[in-house]
Design a protein around this motif. Structure first.
Motif, mmCIF file in Angstrom:
data_model
loop_
_atom_site.group_PDB
_atom_site.id
_atom_site.type_symbol
_atom_site.label_atom_id
_atom_site.label_comp_id
_atom_site.label_asym_id
_atom_site.label_seq_id
_atom_site.Cartn_x
_atom_site.Cartn_y
_atom_site.Cartn_z
ATOM 1 N N ASP A 157 15.204 4.035 -17.256
ATOM 2 C CA ASP A 157 15.006 5.257 -16.490
ATOM 3 C C ASP A 157 15.372 4.966 -15.042
ATOM 4 N N LYS A 158 14.972 5.811 -14.131
ATOM 5 C CA LYS A 158 15.430 5.627 -12.751
ATOM 6 C C LYS A 158 14.924 4.327 -12.139
ATOM 7 N N VAL A 159 13.754 3.870 -12.545
ATOM 8 C CA VAL A 159 13.247 2.600 -12.031
ATOM 9 C C VAL A 159 14.013 1.427 -12.640
ATOM 10 N N GLY A 160 14.174 1.453 -13.965
ATOM 11 C CA GLY A 160 14.927 0.396 -14.619
ATOM 12 C C GLY A 160 16.362 0.315 -14.149
ATOM 13 N N LEU A 161 16.972 1.458 -13.916
ATOM 14 C CA LEU A 161 18.359 1.479 -13.438
ATOM 15 C C LEU A 161 18.458 0.933 -12.012
ATOM 16 N N HIS A 162 17.446 1.224 -11.189
ATOM 17 C CA HIS A 162 17.439 0.686 -9.822
ATOM 18 C C HIS A 162 17.275 -0.830 -9.855
ATOM 19 N N LEU A 163 16.372 -1.325 -10.715
ATOM 20 C CA LEU A 163 16.216 -2.768 -10.853
ATOM 21 C C LEU A 163 17.527 -3.404 -11.298
ATOM 22 N N ARG A 164 18.173 -2.806 -12.273
ATOM 23 C CA ARG A 164 19.456 -3.319 -12.763
ATOM 24 C C ARG A 164 20.476 -3.390 -11.623
ATOM 25 N N GLU A 165 20.498 -2.374 -10.795
ATOM 26 C CA GLU A 165 21.456 -2.318 -9.685
ATOM 27 C C GLU A 165 21.235 -3.456 -8.699
ATOM 28 N N VAL A 166 19.966 -3.704 -8.314
ATOM 29 C CA VAL A 166 19.718 -4.749 -7.313
ATOM 30 C C VAL A 166 19.911 -6.136 -7.923
ATOM 31 N N ASP A 178 14.482 -0.841 -26.489
ATOM 32 C CA ASP A 178 15.528 0.175 -26.639
ATOM 33 C C ASP A 178 16.557 0.195 -25.517
ATOM 34 N N LEU A 179 16.875 -0.949 -24.947
ATOM 35 C CA LEU A 179 17.896 -0.980 -23.904
ATOM 36 C C LEU A 179 19.282 -0.829 -24.528
ATOM 37 N N SER A 180 20.102 -0.006 -23.913
ATOM 38 C CA SER A 180 21.427 0.270 -24.474
ATOM 39 C C SER A 180 22.375 -0.908 -24.248
ATOM 40 N N ASP A 181 23.438 -0.946 -25.040
ATOM 41 C CA ASP A 181 24.461 -1.975 -24.882
ATOM 42 C C ASP A 181 25.056 -1.937 -23.480
ATOM 43 N N GLU A 182 25.256 -0.741 -22.963
ATOM 44 C CA GLU A 182 25.834 -0.602 -21.619
ATOM 45 C C GLU A 182 24.911 -1.184 -20.569
ATOM 46 N N PHE A 183 23.610 -0.910 -20.682
ATOM 47 C CA PHE A 183 22.627 -1.422 -19.730
ATOM 48 C C PHE A 183 22.633 -2.943 -19.752
ATOM 49 N N VAL A 184 22.601 -3.510 -20.964
ATOM 50 C CA VAL A 184 22.556 -4.960 -21.122
ATOM 51 C C VAL A 184 23.848 -5.609 -20.635
ATOM 52 N N GLY A 223 26.042 -4.645 -18.500
ATOM 53 C CA GLY A 223 26.194 -4.611 -17.051
ATOM 54 C C GLY A 223 25.474 -5.771 -16.381
ATOM 55 N N LEU A 224 24.299 -6.135 -16.914
ATOM 56 C CA LEU A 224 23.548 -7.270 -16.376
ATOM 57 C C LEU A 224 24.214 -8.593 -16.733
ATOM 58 N N THR A 225 24.487 -8.777 -18.011
ATOM 59 C CA THR A 225 24.982 -10.081 -18.455
ATOM 60 C C THR A 225 26.386 -10.373 -17.949
ATOM 61 N N SER A 226 27.233 -9.353 -17.813
ATOM 62 C CA SER A 226 28.588 -9.588 -17.303
ATOM 63 C C SER A 226 28.566 -9.997 -15.832
ATOM 64 N N ALA A 227 27.492 -9.630 -15.125
ATOM 65 C CA ALA A 227 27.345 -10.058 -13.727
ATOM 66 C C ALA A 227 26.746 -11.459 -13.622
ATOM 67 N N GLY A 228 26.289 -12.005 -14.763
ATOM 68 C CA GLY A 228 25.738 -13.357 -14.765
ATOM 69 C C GLY A 228 24.237 -13.426 -14.910
ATOM 70 N N VAL A 229 23.572 -12.282 -15.102
ATOM 71 C CA VAL A 229 22.122 -12.281 -15.295
ATOM 72 C C VAL A 229 21.804 -12.881 -16.667
ATOM 73 N N SER A 248 18.499 -14.588 -26.378
ATOM 74 C CA SER A 248 19.426 -13.988 -25.427
ATOM 75 C C SER A 248 19.734 -12.562 -25.858
ATOM 76 N N VAL A 249 19.465 -11.606 -24.992
ATOM 77 C CA VAL A 249 19.691 -10.208 -25.359
ATOM 78 C C VAL A 249 21.180 -9.943 -25.558
ATOM 79 N N ALA A 250 22.030 -10.633 -24.823
ATOM 80 C CA ALA A 250 23.475 -10.451 -25.006
ATOM 81 C C ALA A 250 23.895 -10.892 -26.394
ATOM 82 N N GLU A 251 23.361 -12.028 -26.885
ATOM 83 C CA GLU A 251 23.699 -12.494 -28.228
ATOM 84 C C GLU A 251 23.180 -11.534 -29.280
#
Length: 411
Positions: A45-54, A76-82, A84-90, A403-406
């Motif tokens: 949601d808006k909080v989770g998306l803000h956390l993802r952004e920072v 229930d995190l979407s593939d897109e949400f995940v 975006g984090l993992t491709s940045a190195g999270v 690993s959520v990406a795996e």
């Protein structure tokens, strides 16, 4: 390792998402080397998306980010949400995830319920606030009332050491012998973990980081609550969302009230789950007859897990006073000895009582409960007395960090 009191800390109380989220996001925005986050719930949601952004912004400027979520609380995190984090190195991991069976999650026991943030080993946040929009007032009548703290000073060393150990690499669950590569990775991790970090005193507070696990620290949080209650001279003030504690803690509260201590409980009056109030209300008669005062918070759901004893002792954390938190889940609290902080927390809780609570009246001295409540309370009493033993016999598997990406790639 036995909990250790750390002097020289600065502590700030953060009430609700309006105070907590800006402080955390600002700390992440200033991170130079490392951010570690553990949370039970991360919603998209808006909080989770803000956390993802920072987090993505910090990762892209070279900060190492480790994010651990719970497989039951954040399913229930979407593939897109995940991605975006993992491709940045999270490095995003899930604690004991499980597939739904006919849409139902059954992995409810022994959850990772902690809410901790550590940034650069210099600042830490511990409390009960998840990353979801229902911790903000604009969410509406279902917005949660909750608390966290921001810590600076030597206690951050111990909190960082703990969370780094909690997210360190684990061997494959089906491997009889861990592969050589895993052992090398673990050695590198441990060398980094044990790197000493000197932190200068930052304030007057003594701080104790206390956790509950299913191995070496099964009763630590409950034990420190009980020690404080037994030593109380004038006041015990507890605000707890899910109140159904063990027999020994209930007995300590009653004994404190009988010796003249002002014992007050702030419990849910508008619960997010109906069973919460039903369970707690089975304890009311005995507590009220002992002199304990009970205030039900009726403005919106209460999610806090805090307490103040006398003029100095306080605790803030993730642990409820119920069977899940006290006997099953992985939890973390900070216990504090600091007069200014205890005074601040007590004043905020007293304002809560004055403005947003209704007091539960004590039963009349000649009041005789009907037969069914009396029978019910009898069984509740014995359930509470024996629950720690029963809980210890429930399955105690070793949950995997996945690993959520795996996991996403394997769908």
């Amino acid at each position: 390792m036995k909990p250790h009191w750390w002097p020289g800390n600065r502590v700030q109380l953060l009430e609700n998402g309006e105070e907590f989220f800006p402080a955390v996001f600002d700390a992440i925005g200033q991170a130079e080397r490392e951010v570690i986050i553990e949370t039970f719930i991360l919603f998209e949601d808006k909080v989770g998306l803000h956390l993802r952004e920072v987090l993505i912004a910090a990762a892209r400027r070279g900060v190492q980010i480790d994010l651990l979520i719970d497989g039951f609380g954040s399913p229930d995190l979407s593939d897109e949400f995940v991605s975006g984090l993992t491709s940045a190195g999270v490095r995003l991991r899930s604690f004991d995830p499980s597939l739904r069976v006919m849409g139902v999650r059954f992995n409810v026991l022994r959850r990772m319920h902690r809410k901790i943030v550590v940034v650069d080993g210099r600042v830490a946040f511990v409390g009960g606030i998840n990353y979801s929009a229902d911790h903000l007032m604009d969410f509406g009548p279902e917005a949660k009332q909750d608390y966290s703290i921001q810590l600076q000073g030597p206690v951050v060393i111990e909190i960082r050491r703990f969370v780094r150990h909690a997210i360190q690499p684990a061997p494959p669950p089906d491997a009889d012998k861990p592969p050589r590569g895993w052992r090398a990775a673990r050695r590198r991790w441990q060398r980094h973990e044990e790197t000493p970090t000197a932190i200068e005193p930052a304030g007057p507070a003594e701080a104790l980081f206390v956790r509950r696990d299913n191995l070496h620290h099964r009763n630590d949080i409950e034990r420190y609550y009980r020690i404080a209650i037994r030593r109380a001279r004038s006041q015990v003030l507890i605000a707890n969302a899910y109140f159904f504690p063990g027999y020994r803690l209930l007995r300590d509260l009653q004994r404190a009230a009988r010796r003249g201590v002002d014992v007050r409980l702030i419990l849910q009056g508008q619960p997010d789950m109906a069973i919460v109030k039903t369970a707690a209300s089975t304890l009311y008669d005995d507590l009220l007859r002992s002199g304990v005062k009970i205030h039900e918070y009726i403005e919106r759901p209460l999610h806090g897990k805090v307490a103040v004893v006398d003029d100095e002792w306080a605790t803030v954390g993730s642990s409820n006073l119920d069977p899940l938190s006290l006997a099953l889940n992985l939890e973390a609290n900070v216990v504090l000895r600091d007069r200014d902080f205890a005074s601040d927390l007590r004043q905020r809780l007293e304002q809560l009582i004055e403005r947003s609570c209704r007091e539960v009246p004590a039963p009349a001295p000649d009041h005789q409960p009907r037969w069914w409540p009396a029978v019910r309370n009898f069984f509740v009493f014995h359930f509470l007395r024996r629950f720690p033993v029963w809980a210890g016999r429930l399955p105690r598997h070793s949950p995997a960090l996945v690993s959520v990406a795996e996991a996403t790639n394997g769908r």
